[in-house]
Motif scaffolding. Structure first.
Motif, PDB file in Angstrom:
ATOM      1  N   ASN A   1      -3.999   6.728   5.734  1.00 28.47           N
ATOM      2  CA  ASN A   1      -5.094   6.012   5.072  1.00 28.47           C
ATOM      3  C   ASN A   1      -5.699   4.934   5.970  1.00 28.47           C
ATOM      4  OD1 ASN A   1      -5.167   7.041   2.116  1.00 28.47           O
ATOM      5  ND2 ASN A   1      -2.993   6.674   2.515  1.00 28.47           N
TER       6      ASN A   1
ATOM      7  N   PHE B   1      -8.021   2.000   4.824  1.00 26.30           N
ATOM      8  CA  PHE B   1      -7.495   0.835   4.111  1.00 26.30           C
ATOM      9  C   PHE B   1      -7.069  -0.255   5.088  1.00 26.30           C
ATOM     10  CE2 PHE B   1      -4.191  -1.661   2.055  1.00 26.30           C
ATOM     11  CZ  PHE B   1      -4.713  -1.900   0.794  1.00 26.30           C
TER      12      PHE B   1
ATOM     13  N   GLY C   1      -6.443   4.002  -2.092  1.00 28.39           N
ATOM     14  CA  GLY C   1      -6.584   2.600  -1.734  1.00 28.39           C
ATOM     15  C   GLY C   1      -7.811   2.008  -2.399  1.00 28.39           C
TER      16      GLY C   1
ATOM     17  N   LEU D   1     -10.458  -0.175  -2.123  1.00 27.81           N
ATOM     18  CA  LEU D   1     -11.125  -0.968  -1.089  1.00 27.81           C
ATOM     19  C   LEU D   1     -11.882  -2.142  -1.687  1.00 27.81           C
ATOM     20  CD1 LEU D   1     -12.474   1.855   1.244  1.00 27.81           C
ATOM     21  CD2 LEU D   1     -10.332   0.583   1.432  1.00 27.81           C
TER      22      LEU D   1
ATOM     23  N   TYR E   1     -10.725   6.168  -2.811  1.00 27.66           N
ATOM     24  CA  TYR E   1     -10.672   4.761  -2.425  1.00 27.66           C
ATOM     25  C   TYR E   1     -11.503   3.898  -3.368  1.00 27.66           C
ATOM     26  CZ  TYR E   1      -8.597   6.979   1.592  1.00 27.66           C
ATOM     27  OH  TYR E   1      -7.771   7.729   2.396  1.00 27.66           O
TER      28      TYR E   1
ATOM     29  N   HIS F   1       0.807  -1.214   0.000  1.00 24.82           N
ATOM     30  CA  HIS F   1       0.000   0.000   0.000  1.00 24.82           C
ATOM     31  C   HIS F   1       0.842   1.267   0.000  1.00 24.82           C
ATOM     32  CE1 HIS F   1      -2.572   3.236   1.763  1.00 24.82           C
ATOM     33  NE2 HIS F   1      -3.350   2.834   0.778  1.00 24.82           N
TER      34      HIS F   1
END
Length: 730
Positions: free
Chosen positions: A413, A416, A380, A382, A461, A370
Motif C-alpha cells: 500500500n 498510504f 487505507g 487517505l 483508499y 496500518h
C-alpha cells in the motif's frame, strides 16, 4: 547538521541515481517555532537544496522530485532515467513541527526485514532519509547481543540459542511473547548479524538519524530469572519475568547495555531505547505499588548506565488490554519515571487513537500501524489520515513531540505511506494529491492514471478504510460455515472472556467489499493502458498485479458461498462444481503472483536459506520462514495465517489444498447423508499445513509478463458494471 552535511546529502543523491554535478547544498538556521525547515529551487540547470539538517535537506530533494512528476518509492528506489539538467522550479519552503519522525515496528523485523542483507538495508535507510525519518527502530543484532549477555550471565550457549529460537520470530522473543521456538540459528549468525547491525547503525547515524535500540524487559530463562520468578503468558507461551524492581534486573540490564555497546558501538550521548515488558501480556500483579515499582525499575536500570537516555514505550498494552490498564494503573506504572525520560507512542493513531482521552500527561508521538502481519490487503483511509495529521499540526496537543509510521510490515500500500510522509510537512488536499501521485507513480502524465487513482481513492483508499479488507483466499476453512465472520478483528482490544486471536476479519457484512469490485477492475484496466508509456514499469506491474489479485480473491467469496448453499441444499455435485471453480480462481491467482519476484514464496524462502552455511542450517531457516507465513507458531496457538500472503507457491501448495479438502469434506458429508465430522476436517487441514511447513523449495517462478497475465484474468473473470461518479458500482 552532521560533520559534513553536503557530502552526506550528495552521496545520498548519487545512490538514488541523481547526477550531483549541478547540485548545491545550503544549510538553513533553525527556527524557534518549527522542528525542521527545508527548501529548494532550480534554475539554469542547477538545483539548490536547503535544510536545517541532512534529513530535512533530503526531504527537500524528494519534494522537488514530486513537483517534477517523479517519486522515490519502495518500487522505484532510483531516479531512472535521471535528467541531464535539473528542470526549473520556483523557490519553495517546507516546515514541520515534528522533531521526532519515527519509522518501523518491532515486528516489522519479522514480517518484512528478517532476512535483509546490507544492500537492502542501505536502500531502506535512504528511503527513510528521503521521507524525513529521524528515529528508526532497529532490531537487527538484538538477539546476538542477548545471546552473549545470557552467556555472560551463566547460561549455557546451547540453551541460550534454544531460548532465542527462530530468526523469523525474533521480535516476539524480544518482547517476551515467546521463546524456544524454531531454530537453532546458523553457527555464523551472530558474527554476520553483528557486522550487519554495525553497518546499519553507522549509515543511519551518518544520515543524521537517532537509531532507537531495543532492550530486554526482563524476559529471560528461569536459570537467570530465578526459581521463584513469576511468569507472563502470550499465545500459549509462558515466560519467566525478572522483577523489574529487583537488583538482579538492574544487574542484567547493565550487563546487556555494556554488551550492546561493546558489540554494536556507542549508542550516543542521549540514546533512545525501546522497552516493552508487557506488550500483549498482563503484568503479574495489578497492585498499584507493584506497577509503580516495575516502571521505576526499568527507568532506573537504563539511566544507571545512560543517564540521558529516553525510554520509548508503546502505548499498545493500554489499548489492547484496556480492561486491565485502567487510568489509575497506567498512572501508577509511569508515576516514578521522570517526564523528560519517557516517550509514549499512541501506536494505532489512525484507527484507535489514545490521545483524544489524553496521553497520561506524558510526552508522546502519534503513529499509524496500518498493516497487520504483512498479509495481503489493499486499503487505507487517505482522507482520514490527512484530517488526523492536519489536526495534530493545527491543535498541537499537549506534549506531542512527533509522528511516525509503525506498520507490522512494509512494502505494501505504497500510496498510504507516501501520503503520510508528505503530510508531516503540511496539509494536503487528497483529491489533488492523488492526481499528482498518479503522475509521479508511473512517471507519465496520463488521464488514465489519474482516473484510476480517482477510482481507487473512492474505494480501497476511501473514507473509513482504516481496517484491512481480508482476502478470503487466506481464511482457514474449519467448519461447515464460512470462516470469515466468526474470527475476531486483529488488533482490537481483547474482549472479556476467552480471547479469539485470528488474522481474519468479517467482511461479509460490508457490501462495499464486493460492490466496489467493478470500479477496482476498471482502475486496473486503466493502468494496463499505460504499459507502453510508464517510466516506472515496476510500480505499474505491482499495482496491476495487486489490484487484479484483489478482484480475483474477493470474487472467491461467491464460490465459497455457493458451496455452502449447495451443501445446505444437499447437492453434492454442485458443491464439487463450486469447488472446481474455486480451484480455478486460486490457481489463476497463483499464476499471477508467480510473475513477480516480490510475490513468490520462493523469494522469501531463498532469502532465508541464504543465511545458512550447511544444508541443515538452510533447512532450519526455511522451516521457520515457512512457519511465520502459515501456521505462525504452534498448532495450538490462534495465529494461523496471521501473516498470510498472495504469494505463488503459498496459494498453490497451501491455500488451494486446504480449500479442496474442505470442499471434499462437505461433498462427502452430503453423499453419506451424515452430519459433517469437524474432527475429520481438522485433521486434514492440520496435515496439509504441517506438510507445507516442513517442505523445502518452491517451484513457483514464472517468466510470463505480469501485465499480460493480469489482462487475461480481468478479461475472463471480471465483468465490471458501470460505476457511479464516486467510484462505486451502479
Amino acid at each position: 547538521m552532521t560533520e559534513h552535511p553536503e557530502s552526506v546529502v550528495l552521496a545520498l543523491l548519487e545512490r538514488v541515481g541523481a547526477d550531483t554535478s549541478h547540485v548545491r547544498v545550503e544549510e538553513l538556521p533553525p527556527e524557534e517555532t518549527h522542528a525542521a525547515v527545508a527548501g529548494f529551487e532550480a534554475g539554469n540547470g542547477v538545483l539548490t537544496l536547503r535544510g536545517t539538517d541532512v534529513l530535512s535537506t533530503a526531504r527537500a530533494f524528494a519534494r522537488y522530485l514530486h513537483g517534477q512528476g517523479r517519486r522515490i518509492t519502495w518500487e522505484a528506489p532510483r531516479l531512472d532515467p535521471p535528467w541531464e539538467r535539473w528542470p526549473d522550479a520556483p523557490r519553495t519552503e517546507l516546515r514541520t513541527p515534528f522533531a521526532v519522525r519515527y519509522h518501523l515496528n518491532v515486528v516489522t523485523h519479522g514480517y518484512s526485514t528478517a532476512y535483509w542483507d546490507e544492500d537492502r538495508w542501505e536502500r531502506e535507510l535512504d528511503w527513510m532519509a528521503l521521507h524525513g525519518v529521524t528515529h528508526p527502530l532497529l532490531l537487527t543484532g538484538y538477539e546476538s547481543v542477548l545471546a552473549e549477555t545470557l552467556r555472560r550471565a551463566g547460561v549455557d550457549a546451547t540453551a541460550a540459542r534454544a531460548w532465542i529460537g527462530s530468526a523469523a520470530h525474533l521480535p516476539w522473543m524480544s518482547m517476551g511473547g515467546m521463546h524456544d521456538f524454531g531454530g537453532p540459528l546458523p553457527e555464523r549468525w551472530d558474527d554476520r548479524r553483528i557486522a550487519l547491525a554495525r553497518r546499519i547503525l553507522t549509515h543511519a547515524r551518518e544520515l543524521g538519524m537517532t537509531p532507537v535500540l531495543p532492550l530486554p524487559g526482563g524476559h529471560v530463562p528461569r536459570s537467570v530469572a530465578g526459581p521463584d520468578a513469576l511468569e507472563i503468558e502470550w499465545q500459549g507461551w509462558r515466560t519467566p519475568l525478572m522483577d523489574p524492581a529487583s537488583a538482579d534486573f538492574a544487574r542484567f540490564m547493565k550487563l546487556f547495555l555494556d554488551t550492546q555497546e561493546e558489540l554494536l558501538g556507542d549508542p550516543g550521548f542521549a540514546p533512545v531505547f525501546a522497552v516493552d515488558p508487557f506488550i500483549e501480556s498482563l503484568p503479574p500483579s495489578g497492585d498499584l505499588a507493584d506497577l509503580a515499582a516495575a516502571g521505576a525499575g526499568v527507568h532506573d536500570a537504563i539511566t544507571a548506565v545512560h543517564p540521558r537516555a529516553t525510554w520509548l514505550l508503546q502505548g499498545w498494552p493500554f489499548h489492547y488490554h484496556r480492561g486491565f490498564w485502567t487510568d489509575e494503573r497506567v498512572a501508577a506504572y509511569l508515576s516514578r519515571v521522570p517526564h523528560d525520560r519517557l516517550l509514549l507512542i499512541d501506536l494505532w493513531g489512525e484507527h484507535a487513537p489514545m490521545w483524544r482521552k489524553g496521553m497520561h500527561g506524558r510526552r508522546w508521538i502519534w503513529t499509524a500501524v496500518h498493516n497487520f502481519g504483512g498479509r495481503f490487503a489493499l486499503f487505507g483511509d487517505l482522507r482520514g489520515l490527512a484530517r488526523d495529521v492536519a489536526e495534530l499540526i493545527e491543535t498541537a496537543p499537549d506534549r506531542l513531540e512527533g509522528i511516525g509510521l509503525a506498520p507490522e510490515a512494509i512494502e505494501n500500500n505504497t500510496v498510504f505511506y507516501e501520503a503520510a510522509s508528505d503530510l508531516v510537512w503540511g496539509p494536503l488536499d487528497i483529491d489533488t494529491w492523488l492526481a499528482d501521485f498518479a503522475v509521479q507513480r508511473y512517471g507519465v502524465a496520463d488521464d488514465s492514471a489519474v482516473e484510476a487513482w480517482r477510482l481507487l481513492g473512492a474505494t480501497l483508499y476511501g473514507p473509513g478504510r482504516t481496517r484491512s479488507i481480508p482476502s478470503p483466499v487466506i481464511a482457514r476453512p474449519w467448519s461447515a460455515r464460512a470462516p470469515f465472520a466468526t474470527q475476531r478483528l486483529a488488533g482490537e482490544a481483547l474482549p472479556a472472556g476467552p480471547p479469539r486471536m485470528s488474522a481474519n476479519i468479517d467482511a461479509e457484512n460490508d457490501p462495499a467489499v464486493l460492490g466496489d469490485l467493478p470500479a477496482i477492475t476498471r482502475a486496473a484496466q486503466l493502468l494496463l493502458s499505460l504499459a507502453d508509456r510508464a517510466l516506472s514499469r515496476e510500480s505499474l506491474e505491482k499495482d496491476v498485479v495487486e489490484l487484479t489479485g484483489h478482484v480475483l480473491a474477493q470474487g472467491t467469496r461467491y464460490r465459497i458461498r455457493g458451496a455452502l448453499e449447495a451443501f445446505a441444499a444437499g447437492d453434492a455435485p454442485e458443491v464439487r462444481r463450486q469447488g472446481a471453480a474455486l480451484e480455478d480462481d486460486l490457481l489463476a491467482l497463483d499464476r499471477l503472483a508467480a510473475t513477480r519476484e516480490d510475490s513468490r514464496a520462493s523469494s522469501w524462502i531463498d532469502h532465508a536459506r541464504a543465511w545458512g552455511d550447511t544444508p541443515a542450517e538452510r533447512d532450519a531457516m526455511e522451516r521457520d520462514a515457512r512457519s511465520l507465513i502459515s501456521v505462525w507458531g504452534h498448532q495450538s496457538s490462534g495465529l494461523h495465517d496471521y501473516s498470510g500472503r498472495h504469494w505463488s507457491g503459498l496459494i498453490r501448495d497451501l491455500y488451494a489444498p486446504r480449500w479442496d479438502a474442505w470442499i471434499r469434506w462437505l461433498a462427502e458429508s452430503v453423499e453419506r447423508d451424515a452430519i459433517p465430522d469437524e474432527s475429520v476436517l481438522h485433521r486434514r487441514i492440520i496435515e496439509i499445513e504441517e506438510r507445507w511447513r516442513a517442505g523445502t523449495g518452491s517451484d513457483d517462478v514464472s517468466s510470463e509478463d505480469p501485465l499480460d497475465v493480469a489482462a487475461r484474468i480481468l478479461a475472463t473473470r471480471a465483468s465490471p458494471r458501470s460505476a457511479t461518479p464516486d467510484g462505486r458500482a451502479a
